[in-house]
Write a protein that holds these residues in place. Structure first.
Motif, PDB file in Angstrom:
ATOM      1  N   UNK A 244      11.448   5.547   3.191  1.00 59.87           N
ATOM      2  CA  UNK A 244      10.360   4.778   3.797  1.00 59.87           C
ATOM      3  C   UNK A 244      10.198   3.371   3.230  1.00 59.87           C
ATOM      4  N   UNK A 245      10.585   3.174   1.987  1.00 60.75           N
ATOM      5  CA  UNK A 245      10.353   1.887   1.337  1.00 60.75           C
ATOM      6  C   UNK A 245      11.425   0.865   1.691  1.00 60.75           C
ATOM      7  N   UNK A 246      11.051  -0.387   1.608  1.00 58.69           N
ATOM      8  CA  UNK A 246      11.982  -1.486   1.804  1.00 58.69           C
ATOM      9  C   UNK A 246      12.890  -1.601   0.577  1.00 58.69           C
ATOM     10  N   UNK A 247      14.055  -2.206   0.728  1.00 56.09           N
ATOM     11  CA  UNK A 247      14.994  -2.288  -0.406  1.00 56.09           C
ATOM     12  C   UNK A 247      14.404  -2.894  -1.680  1.00 56.09           C
ATOM     13  N   UNK A 248      13.626  -3.962  -1.542  1.00 55.30           N
ATOM     14  CA  UNK A 248      13.054  -4.550  -2.761  1.00 55.30           C
ATOM     15  C   UNK A 248      11.996  -3.633  -3.377  1.00 55.30           C
ATOM     16  N   UNK A 249      11.333  -2.822  -2.548  1.00 58.35           N
ATOM     17  CA  UNK A 249      10.355  -1.872  -3.071  1.00 58.35           C
ATOM     18  C   UNK A 249      11.058  -0.723  -3.795  1.00 58.35           C
ATOM     19  N   UNK A 250      12.221  -0.339  -3.312  1.00 57.68           N
ATOM     20  CA  UNK A 250      13.002   0.698  -3.999  1.00 57.68           C
ATOM     21  C   UNK A 250      13.395   0.194  -5.383  1.00 57.68           C
ATOM     22  N   UNK A 251      13.736  -1.078  -5.476  1.00 58.48           N
ATOM     23  CA  UNK A 251      14.074  -1.663  -6.778  1.00 58.48           C
ATOM     24  C   UNK A 251      12.854  -1.650  -7.709  1.00 58.48           C
ATOM     25  N   UNK A 252      11.692  -1.985  -7.185  1.00 59.74           N
ATOM     26  CA  UNK A 252      10.460  -1.915  -7.987  1.00 59.74           C
ATOM     27  C   UNK A 252      10.187  -0.468  -8.409  1.00 59.74           C
ATOM     28  N   UNK A 253      10.420   0.442  -7.490  1.00 57.76           N
ATOM     29  CA  UNK A 253      10.212   1.860  -7.793  1.00 57.76           C
ATOM     30  C   UNK A 253      11.169   2.316  -8.880  1.00 57.76           C
ATOM     31  N   UNK A 254      12.402   1.841  -8.856  1.00 60.88           N
ATOM     32  CA  UNK A 254      13.372   2.195  -9.889  1.00 60.88           C
ATOM     33  C   UNK A 254      12.889   1.702 -11.255  1.00 60.88           C
ATOM     34  N   UNK A 255      12.401   0.480 -11.301  1.00 59.47           N
ATOM     35  CA  UNK A 255      11.887  -0.064 -12.560  1.00 59.47           C
ATOM     36  C   UNK A 255      10.708   0.763 -13.067  1.00 59.47           C
ATOM     37  N   UNK A 256       9.816   1.118 -12.165  1.00 54.96           N
ATOM     38  CA  UNK A 256       8.671   1.937 -12.539  1.00 54.96           C
ATOM     39  C   UNK A 256       9.132   3.307 -13.013  1.00 54.96           C
ATOM     40  N   UNK A 257      10.137   3.854 -12.348  1.00 58.89           N
ATOM     41  CA  UNK A 257      10.645   5.180 -12.686  1.00 58.89           C
ATOM     42  C   UNK A 257      11.280   5.216 -14.073  1.00 58.89           C
ATOM     43  N   UNK A 258      11.953   4.139 -14.444  1.00 55.20           N
ATOM     44  CA  UNK A 258      12.526   4.056 -15.794  1.00 55.20           C
ATOM     45  C   UNK A 258      11.406   4.154 -16.828  1.00 55.20           C
ATOM     46  N   UNK A 259      10.336   3.418 -16.600  1.00 56.89           N
ATOM     47  CA  UNK A 259       9.180   3.465 -17.500  1.00 56.89           C
ATOM     48  C   UNK A 259       8.534   4.848 -17.483  1.00 56.89           C
TER      49      UNK A 259
ATOM     50  N   UNK B  89       0.834  -1.200   0.000  1.00 58.08           N
ATOM     51  CA  UNK B  89       0.000   0.000   0.000  1.00 58.08           C
ATOM     52  C   UNK B  89       0.872   1.255   0.000  1.00 58.08           C
ATOM     53  N   UNK B  90       1.974   1.217   0.738  1.00 57.39           N
ATOM     54  CA  UNK B  90       2.876   2.364   0.790  1.00 57.39           C
ATOM     55  C   UNK B  90       3.521   2.563  -0.579  1.00 57.39           C
ATOM     56  N   UNK B  91       3.912   1.479  -1.218  1.00 60.45           N
ATOM     57  CA  UNK B  91       4.506   1.551  -2.552  1.00 60.45           C
ATOM     58  C   UNK B  91       3.515   2.144  -3.551  1.00 60.45           C
ATOM     59  N   UNK B  92       2.295   1.666  -3.537  1.00 62.91           N
ATOM     60  CA  UNK B  92       1.274   2.183  -4.447  1.00 62.91           C
ATOM     61  C   UNK B  92       0.972   3.651  -4.166  1.00 62.91           C
ATOM     62  N   UNK B  93       0.914   4.005  -2.897  1.00 58.49           N
ATOM     63  CA  UNK B  93       0.684   5.403  -2.517  1.00 58.49           C
ATOM     64  C   UNK B  93       1.832   6.282  -3.009  1.00 58.49           C
ATOM     65  N   UNK B  94       3.045   5.793  -2.873  1.00 57.02           N
ATOM     66  CA  UNK B  94       4.223   6.534  -3.329  1.00 57.02           C
ATOM     67  C   UNK B  94       4.143   6.814  -4.825  1.00 57.02           C
ATOM     68  N   UNK B  95       3.786   5.805  -5.586  1.00 57.47           N
ATOM     69  CA  UNK B  95       3.661   5.999  -7.032  1.00 57.47           C
ATOM     70  C   UNK B  95       2.587   7.033  -7.360  1.00 57.47           C
ATOM     71  N   UNK B  96       1.464   6.991  -6.672  1.00 57.31           N
ATOM     72  CA  UNK B  96       0.398   7.952  -6.959  1.00 57.31           C
ATOM     73  C   UNK B  96       0.830   9.375  -6.614  1.00 57.31           C
ATOM     74  N   UNK B  97       1.552   9.544  -5.512  1.00 52.87           N
ATOM     75  CA  UNK B  97       2.056  10.872  -5.137  1.00 52.87           C
ATOM     76  C   UNK B  97       3.037  11.366  -6.195  1.00 52.87           C
ATOM     77  N   UNK B  98       3.943  10.501  -6.614  1.00 52.96           N
ATOM     78  CA  UNK B  98       4.933  10.899  -7.623  1.00 52.96           C
ATOM     79  C   UNK B  98       4.261  11.278  -8.942  1.00 52.96           C
TER      80      UNK B  98
END
Length: 67
Positions: free
Chosen positions: A33-48, A4-13
């Motif tokens: 705030x995010x866990x290391x594996x979530x930061x990796x997911x966020x990086x992948x999303x950010x590239x897109x 939920x925090x990861x999804x919220x982060x993406x919506x804020x960004x």
């Protein structure tokens, strides 16, 4: 719960993507705030996401440093 925090982060960004400074500020908060594996997911999303919003490409450096 963490997903939920990861999804919220993406919506804020997505909402603050009109301003690079604000985007970077929110991204820094998210990385703390995010866990290391979530930061990796966020990086992948950010590239897109930055492929569609090239003005935000400098933000990739933040996530690369954190990973």
């Amino acid at each position: 719960m963490p997903r939920m925090i990861y999804d919220y982060t993406k919506s804020v960004l997505e909402k603050v993507s009109f301003d690079l400074d604000l985007f970077m500020k929110e991204l820094k908060k998210a990385i703390k705030k995010l866990l290391p594996y979530e930061v990796e997911h966020l990086r992948n999303w950010l590239v897109y996401f930055t492929a569609q919003h090239p003005q935000l490409r400098p933000s990739l450096e933040l996530v690369t440093e954190a990973a």
